[in-house]
Write an enzyme that holds these catalytic residues in place. Structure first.
Site, PDB file in Angstrom:
ATOM      1  N   LYS A  57       0.866  -1.195   0.000  1.00  0.00           N
ATOM      2  CA  LYS A  57       0.000   0.000   0.000  1.00  0.00           C
ATOM      3  C   LYS A  57       0.897   1.237   0.000  1.00  0.00           C
ATOM      4  O   LYS A  57       1.056   1.918   1.017  1.00  0.00           O
ATOM      5  CB  LYS A  57      -0.936  -0.041   1.220  1.00  0.00           C
ATOM      6  CG  LYS A  57      -2.208   0.795   1.026  1.00  0.00           C
ATOM      7  CD  LYS A  57      -3.250   0.417   2.037  1.00  0.00           C
ATOM      8  CE  LYS A  57      -4.459   1.359   2.055  1.00  0.00           C
ATOM      9  NZ  LYS A  57      -5.165   1.489   0.804  1.00  0.00           N
ATOM     10  N   GLU A  68      -8.522  -5.832  -9.516  1.00  0.00           N
ATOM     11  CA  GLU A  68      -9.263  -5.169  -8.430  1.00  0.00           C
ATOM     12  C   GLU A  68      -9.753  -3.816  -8.924  1.00  0.00           C
ATOM     13  O   GLU A  68      -9.545  -3.472 -10.092  1.00  0.00           O
ATOM     14  CB  GLU A  68      -8.366  -5.010  -7.192  1.00  0.00           C
ATOM     15  CG  GLU A  68      -7.125  -4.168  -7.443  1.00  0.00           C
ATOM     16  CD  GLU A  68      -6.231  -4.002  -6.212  1.00  0.00           C
ATOM     17  OE1 GLU A  68      -6.711  -4.124  -5.089  1.00  0.00           O
ATOM     18  OE2 GLU A  68      -5.030  -3.729  -6.418  1.00  0.00           O
ATOM     19  N   LEU A  85      -4.105  -5.369  -3.801  1.00  0.00           N
ATOM     20  CA  LEU A  85      -3.948  -5.062  -2.381  1.00  0.00           C
ATOM     21  C   LEU A  85      -4.756  -6.087  -1.581  1.00  0.00           C
ATOM     22  O   LEU A  85      -5.902  -6.385  -1.944  1.00  0.00           O
ATOM     23  CB  LEU A  85      -4.461  -3.647  -2.073  1.00  0.00           C
ATOM     24  CG  LEU A  85      -4.249  -3.277  -0.611  1.00  0.00           C
ATOM     25  CD1 LEU A  85      -2.789  -2.933  -0.352  1.00  0.00           C
ATOM     26  CD2 LEU A  85      -5.140  -2.133  -0.189  1.00  0.00           C
TER      27      LEU A  85
HETATM   28  N1  PDD Z   1      -8.077   2.009  -0.658  1.00  0.00           N
HETATM   29  N2  PDD Z   1      -7.462  -2.165  -3.440  1.00  0.00           N
HETATM   30  C1  PDD Z   1      -6.928  -0.948  -3.564  1.00  0.00           C
HETATM   31  C2  PDD Z   1      -6.106  -0.655  -4.761  1.00  0.00           C
HETATM   32  C3  PDD Z   1      -7.154   0.027  -2.572  1.00  0.00           C
HETATM   33  O1  PDD Z   1      -6.600   1.236  -2.687  1.00  0.00           O
HETATM   34  C4  PDD Z   1      -7.985  -0.291  -1.471  1.00  0.00           C
HETATM   35  C5  PDD Z   1      -8.259   0.691  -0.362  1.00  0.00           C
HETATM   36  C6  PDD Z   1      -8.542  -1.575  -1.395  1.00  0.00           C
HETATM   37  C7  PDD Z   1      -9.400  -2.013  -0.234  1.00  0.00           C
HETATM   38  O2  PDD Z   1      -8.619  -2.250   0.923  1.00  0.00           O
HETATM   39  P1  PDD Z   1      -9.216  -2.101   2.382  1.00  0.00           P
HETATM   40  O3  PDD Z   1     -10.402  -2.986   2.458  1.00  0.00           O
HETATM   41  O4  PDD Z   1      -8.114  -2.552   3.262  1.00  0.00           O
HETATM   42  O5  PDD Z   1      -9.576  -0.655   2.567  1.00  0.00           O
HETATM   43  C8  PDD Z   1      -8.244  -2.493  -2.387  1.00  0.00           C
HETATM   44  C9  PDD Z   1      -8.114   3.009   0.379  1.00  0.00           C
HETATM   45  C10 PDD Z   1      -9.374   3.063   1.130  1.00  0.00           C
HETATM   46  C11 PDD Z   1      -7.685   4.346  -0.199  1.00  0.00           C
HETATM   47  O6  PDD Z   1      -6.667   4.365  -0.876  1.00  0.00           O
HETATM   48  O7  PDD Z   1      -8.341   5.353   0.050  1.00  0.00           O
END
Ligand code: PDD
Length: 287
Positions: A143, A175, A199
């Site tokens: 991330k 995704e 991710l």
């Molecule tokens: N984004 N995939 C990507 C590319 C993401 O950026 C995110 C989350 C997710 C979902 O992950 P999680 O369930 O852990 O939030 C999947 C965050 C919220 C953002 O960048 O704002």
């Protein structure tokens, strides 16, 4: 108040150096954590992922998960945040610009809160999406602050009248630009395996657990754009979008064009998780 390294300070007091490596190289990692009813949701899991991602880029954190958790909870408390998010990022630090890691540099941590209600309309009615080529790097499991691929995809989706871009690499759905993607076919749930191409979403993991508990068969397998178009149901998951039905992909309606029964069941299971961890019901959020 914001968290700046080890201290809670007013936002105006925090200074970001022009040679911070996050600012110049996107050299850092981040998390977005949801707060419901004044309590953080799955905070531990987010911080463990932060720690893992930091390690993956050779940036060991000088704070452990329990220290970070305590400070994040203090930050939420200091701002009396009830419904919203915590944004947390750690960069490698500030040093004269040079691609290689600096010799001795202190990581820079910033965390702040934002108020945000739950996305009620999206959760009820679902969203339109479009497919786009996944042009991101090959470590999407980290991330990282390098989000240009995601930024460009999201912008393109918005310009096409969609709320999310569903990314496709070599014909397989990976995704969303900021979410994970699930499809339902013949009562089985499919989602991309948790490898380097996506991710490993915390919400994704919660939903996999909920599905298992509900006896819903799950396959963590890649699937094609055609399978996406012809799915019985599609939904995306993420900290801010929760479990959000997808009713259209490109010019194709999914199923009947309204959120499907399995999506509804998993939304309900997710609400139960919120109620259990944060003590606030779906009704309290206007759902
Ligand atoms: N984004 N995939 C990507 C590319 C993401 O950026 C995110 C989350 C997710 C979902 O992950 P999680 O369930 O852990 O939030 C999947 C965050 C919220 C953002 O960048 O704002």
């Amino acid at each position: 108040m914001i968290l700046w390294n080890d201290r809670l300070v007013p936002r105006s007091e925090a200074k970001v150096d022009i040679e911070d490596r996050g600012y110049q190289f996107g050299d850092g990692v981040y998390e977005v954590i949801r707060v419901y009813g004044g309590r953080t949701f799955y905070l531990q899991e987010h911080l463990l992922r932060l720690e893992k991602c930091a390690r993956e880029i050779g940036l060991p954190l000088p704070w452990d998960v329990s220290q970070l958790a305590e400070r994040i909870n203090q930050l939420v408390e200091a701002n009396q945040l009830r419904e919203g998010t915590v944004y947390l990022q750690v960069t490698r630090g500030a040093a004269p610009r040079n691609h290689a890691f600096p010799e001795s540099v202190q990581p820079v941590l910033i965390a702040y809160t934002s108020e945000a209600p739950r996305p009620v309309a999206m959760l009820k009615d679902g969203i339109r999406t479009c497919t786009l080529e996944d042009i991101r790097w090959l470590r999407c499991d980290i991330k990282s602050l390098n989000l240009l691929g995601a930024v460009l995809a999201k912008q393109e989706a918005l310009e096409r009248g969609c709320k999310e871009a569903i990314l496709v690499r070599n014909g397989s759905v990976t995704e969303g630009s900021s979410s994970n993607v699930f499809i339902v076919k013949n009562d089985t749930l499919y989602t991309h395996p948790a490898n380097n191409l996506i991710l490993h979403g915390i919400t994704r993991a919660i939903i996999l657990k909920c599905a298992e508990e509900a006896g819903i068969p799950v396959k963590e397998e890649t699937f094609s754009v055609d399978s996406l178009y012809n799915a019985d149901e599609v939904f995306i998951t993420g900290t801010t979008v929760e479990v959000c039905p997808v009713t259209q992909v490109d010019d194709r309606k999914i199923g009947s064009g309204t959120p499907g029964p399995l999506t509804r069941r998993l939304q309900q299971a997710f609400d139960e998780q919120i109620a259990r961890q944060c003590g606030c019901s779906a009704e309290m959020s206007g759902l």
